[in-house]
Write a protein that holds these residues in place. Structure first.
Motif, PDB file in Angstrom:
ATOM      1  N   GLU A  96       0.626  -1.149  -0.030  1.00 29.36           N
ATOM      2  CA  GLU A  96      -0.094   0.031   0.090  1.00 29.36           C
ATOM      3  C   GLU A  96       0.885   1.167  -0.067  1.00 29.36           C
ATOM      4  N   ASP A  97       2.057   1.253   0.709  1.00 26.67           N
ATOM      5  CA  ASP A  97       2.732   2.446   0.784  1.00 26.67           C
ATOM      6  C   ASP A  97       4.136   2.066  -0.123  1.00 26.67           C
ATOM      7  N   GLY A  98       3.862   1.160  -1.412  1.00 26.94           N
ATOM      8  CA  GLY A  98       4.785   0.877  -2.363  1.00 26.94           C
ATOM      9  C   GLY A  98       5.616   1.939  -2.620  1.00 26.94           C
ATOM     10  N   ALA A  99       4.967   3.038  -2.941  1.00 27.52           N
ATOM     11  CA  ALA A  99       5.649   4.113  -3.606  1.00 27.52           C
ATOM     12  C   ALA A  99       6.967   4.882  -2.304  1.00 27.52           C
ATOM     13  N   ALA A 100       6.514   4.702  -1.080  1.00 29.48           N
ATOM     14  CA  ALA A 100       7.487   5.221  -0.310  1.00 29.48           C
ATOM     15  C   ALA A 100       8.423   4.351   0.304  1.00 29.48           C
ATOM     16  N   PRO A 118      17.073  -6.654  -2.653  1.00 22.64           N
ATOM     17  CA  PRO A 118      16.601  -7.692  -1.850  1.00 22.64           C
ATOM     18  C   PRO A 118      16.558  -7.508  -0.571  1.00 22.64           C
ATOM     19  N   VAL A 119      17.825  -6.571  -0.149  1.00 24.12           N
ATOM     20  CA  VAL A 119      17.991  -6.489   1.415  1.00 24.12           C
ATOM     21  C   VAL A 119      16.857  -5.690   1.944  1.00 24.12           C
ATOM     22  N   VAL A 120      16.607  -4.397   1.369  1.00 20.68           N
ATOM     23  CA  VAL A 120      15.689  -3.636   1.630  1.00 20.68           C
ATOM     24  C   VAL A 120      14.225  -4.374   1.835  1.00 20.68           C
ATOM     25  N   TRP A 121      14.047  -4.936   0.656  1.00 22.41           N
ATOM     26  CA  TRP A 121      12.570  -5.555   0.734  1.00 22.41           C
ATOM     27  C   TRP A 121      12.486  -6.498   1.991  1.00 22.41           C
ATOM     28  N   LEU A 122      13.607  -7.176   1.765  1.00 22.03           N
ATOM     29  CA  LEU A 122      13.227  -8.174   3.102  1.00 22.03           C
ATOM     30  C   LEU A 122      13.331  -7.560   4.400  1.00 22.03           C
ATOM     31  N   LEU A 123      14.092  -6.504   4.828  1.00 21.61           N
ATOM     32  CA  LEU A 123      14.048  -5.822   5.989  1.00 21.61           C
ATOM     33  C   LEU A 123      12.681  -5.073   6.386  1.00 21.61           C
ATOM     34  N   LEU A 124      12.257  -4.236   5.281  1.00 23.75           N
ATOM     35  CA  LEU A 124      10.869  -3.836   5.089  1.00 23.75           C
ATOM     36  C   LEU A 124       9.710  -4.869   5.429  1.00 23.75           C
ATOM     37  N   VAL A 125       9.927  -5.787   5.114  1.00 26.01           N
ATOM     38  CA  VAL A 125       8.814  -7.034   5.409  1.00 26.01           C
ATOM     39  C   VAL A 125       8.879  -7.498   6.781  1.00 26.01           C
ATOM     40  N   LEU A 126      10.120  -7.801   7.206  1.00 22.12           N
ATOM     41  CA  LEU A 126      10.514  -7.779   8.856  1.00 22.12           C
ATOM     42  C   LEU A 126       9.911  -6.834   9.725  1.00 22.12           C
ATOM     43  N   PHE A 127      10.257  -5.597   9.430  1.00 19.98           N
ATOM     44  CA  PHE A 127       9.948  -4.358  10.135  1.00 19.98           C
ATOM     45  C   PHE A 127       8.425  -4.082  10.237  1.00 19.98           C
ATOM     46  N   VAL A 128       7.777  -4.116   8.914  1.00 17.27           N
ATOM     47  CA  VAL A 128       6.625  -3.560   8.957  1.00 17.27           C
ATOM     48  C   VAL A 128       5.383  -4.469   8.229  1.00 17.27           C
ATOM     49  N   GLY A 129       5.908  -5.584   7.623  1.00 23.90           N
ATOM     50  CA  GLY A 129       5.072  -6.507   7.144  1.00 23.90           C
ATOM     51  C   GLY A 129       5.192  -6.082   5.390  1.00 23.90           C
ATOM     52  N   SER A 130       4.612  -7.086   4.920  1.00 24.54           N
ATOM     53  CA  SER A 130       4.749  -7.095   3.261  1.00 24.54           C
ATOM     54  C   SER A 130       3.488  -6.070   2.917  1.00 24.54           C
ATOM     55  N   GLY A 131       2.286  -5.602   3.641  1.00 25.80           N
ATOM     56  CA  GLY A 131       1.625  -4.643   3.501  1.00 25.80           C
ATOM     57  C   GLY A 131       0.931  -4.435   2.073  1.00 25.80           C
TER      58      GLY A 131
END
Length: 389
Positions: free
Chosen positions: A252-256, A376-389
């Motif tokens: 949902e906040d993909g652009a951010a 892939p590093v940012v994608w994975l950490l954002l999923v761990l921190f705030v979910g895949s949303g």
């Protein structure tokens, strides 16, 4: 010089050359001399008692002194009876010291010392800034207005990057990685990642590798293994890693999230460049990239961590500032490793840049070097921190 041309009286104060060589039938040398020879000799003065007369060459090579005197005289200064001979008029009392050829000019104290040269950035900064601003405008416009357009931007960058990489491999190493299946499969990977997520990206990657193997079979078998190996590597290195950027965009906040990824990577590179250019003295990896320094790495970490804290606090939904510190640290590490990885490739190929498409930057691959492994590093950490949303 022939010694037979000289008459050597045993106990007289005379020494001199004869005009002619030894005459057959002449009387042996003794106290009496031929008048003809006598008129060519002159009495030499006896040196009075006193300080020793300095002599040249007591411990030197005799040939050096002999070469300095003009005329047919020997270099020896004394006889056995203590008498001295007279040098020719053109000879020096003592041999002159050898003169240095082309002596260096003495520095002029009145002239100011040359100013130290300033460090050079190594690229056309004006062109680099202009191109960077233009690319940033295109990315921001497509990212926040039409997400599908941004997916198209990613696909275009992937295809151009694959073209640059395969062309350099063929030019420098003779490796012919098949571009057509790579380009089609790479674009499909990006779209599949955006539409179907990680599962779609993996399936597209497997099909692209298979297409590379089959496509190469249409050519002679020589070099098949190295060509398909390079093709599979290119498929993973460029389009597969870029697919994680498209996967960030699905939230949902993909652009951010994508903006955070781009900002952190750019800030990390900028911090490394600024600090390393100003304070860098200790090389980080001189055999791979001589321009990178440990001080630059510290700058990258500091800048990226600060930017990460701000981005997680103000851009990412449910983000916390301390998560941004960890995210920035990870981005600085992955961006630096990605930059070193492509530097390793370019050194193996013997080139400075992958291309010339972007003035002041090089090619597309020269801008994707730190972005690709960071995605892939940012994608994975954002999923761990705030979910895949």
């Amino acid at each position: 010089m022939n010694d037979s041309s000289w008459a050597t009286p045993p106990h007289t104060g005379y020494w001199g050359p004869s005009d002619q060589g030894p005459v057959q039938g002449a009387a042996p040398a003794g106290p009496a001399y031929d008048a003809h020879d006598a008129q060519h000799t002159r009495p030499m003065p006896i040196v009075p008692d006193g300080p020793a007369v300095p002599r040249y060459g007591d411990d030197q090579d005799d040939d050096r002194g002999a070469a300095r005197l003009s005329g047919p005289l020997f270099r020896d200064d004394t006889f056995r009876d203590g008498t001295f001979r007279e040098e020719t008029a053109s000879a020096q009392p003592y041999p002159a010291a050898p003169q240095k050829q082309n002596p260096e000019p003495m520095p002029d104290s009145s002239q100011p010392a040359p100013a130290p040269q300033k460090k050079s950035a190594g690229r056309d900064l004006g062109a680099a800034i202009g191109v960077g601003v233009g690319l940033g405008a295109v990315i921001i416009a497509s990212l926040f207005f039409v997400k599908a357009a941004f997916v198209g931007v990613i696909a275009v960058a992937v295809v151009v990057g694959l073209w640059e990489l395969t062309k350099r491999l063929e030019e420098r190493k003779g490796i012919k990685a098949p571009l057509v299946p790579l380009a089609l499969g790479g674009a499909a990977m990006v779209v599949s990642g955006y539409v179907r997520g990680a599962e779609g990206a993996w399936v597209a990657m497997a099909l692209t590798a298979l297409a590379v193997l089959v496509w190469r079979m249409t050519e002679p078998p020589e070099g098949y293994l190295k060509d398909v190996t390079a093709g599979v590597f290119a498929a993973f290195y460029v389009p597969f890693l870029a697919t994680f950027v498209a996967m960030m965009l699905t939230a949902e906040d993909g652009a951010a999230r994508v903006l955070t990824f781009l900002l952190l990577t750019v800030v990390s590179d900028t911090g490394a460049y600024a600090v390393g250019w100003r304070f860098g003295t200790h090389k980080l990896a001189p055999r791979i990239s001589p321009g990178k320094t440990r001080e630059g790495l510290v700058g990258a970490v500091a800048f990226a961590m600060a930017a990460g804290a701000l981005c997680m606090e103000f851009l990412i939904d449910d983000g916390i500032w301390w998560q941004g510190l960890l995210l920035g640290l990870a981005v600085a590490a992955s961006a630096t490793l990605g930059d070193l990885g492509e530097s390793m490739i370019k050194r193996d190929l013997g080139i400075k840049d992958m291309g010339t498409l972007l003035p002041g930057h090089g090619g597309i691959m020269d801008r994707l070097d730190s972005l690709l492994p960071t995605a892939p590093v940012v994608w994975l950490l954002l999923v761990l921190f705030v979910g895949s949303g």
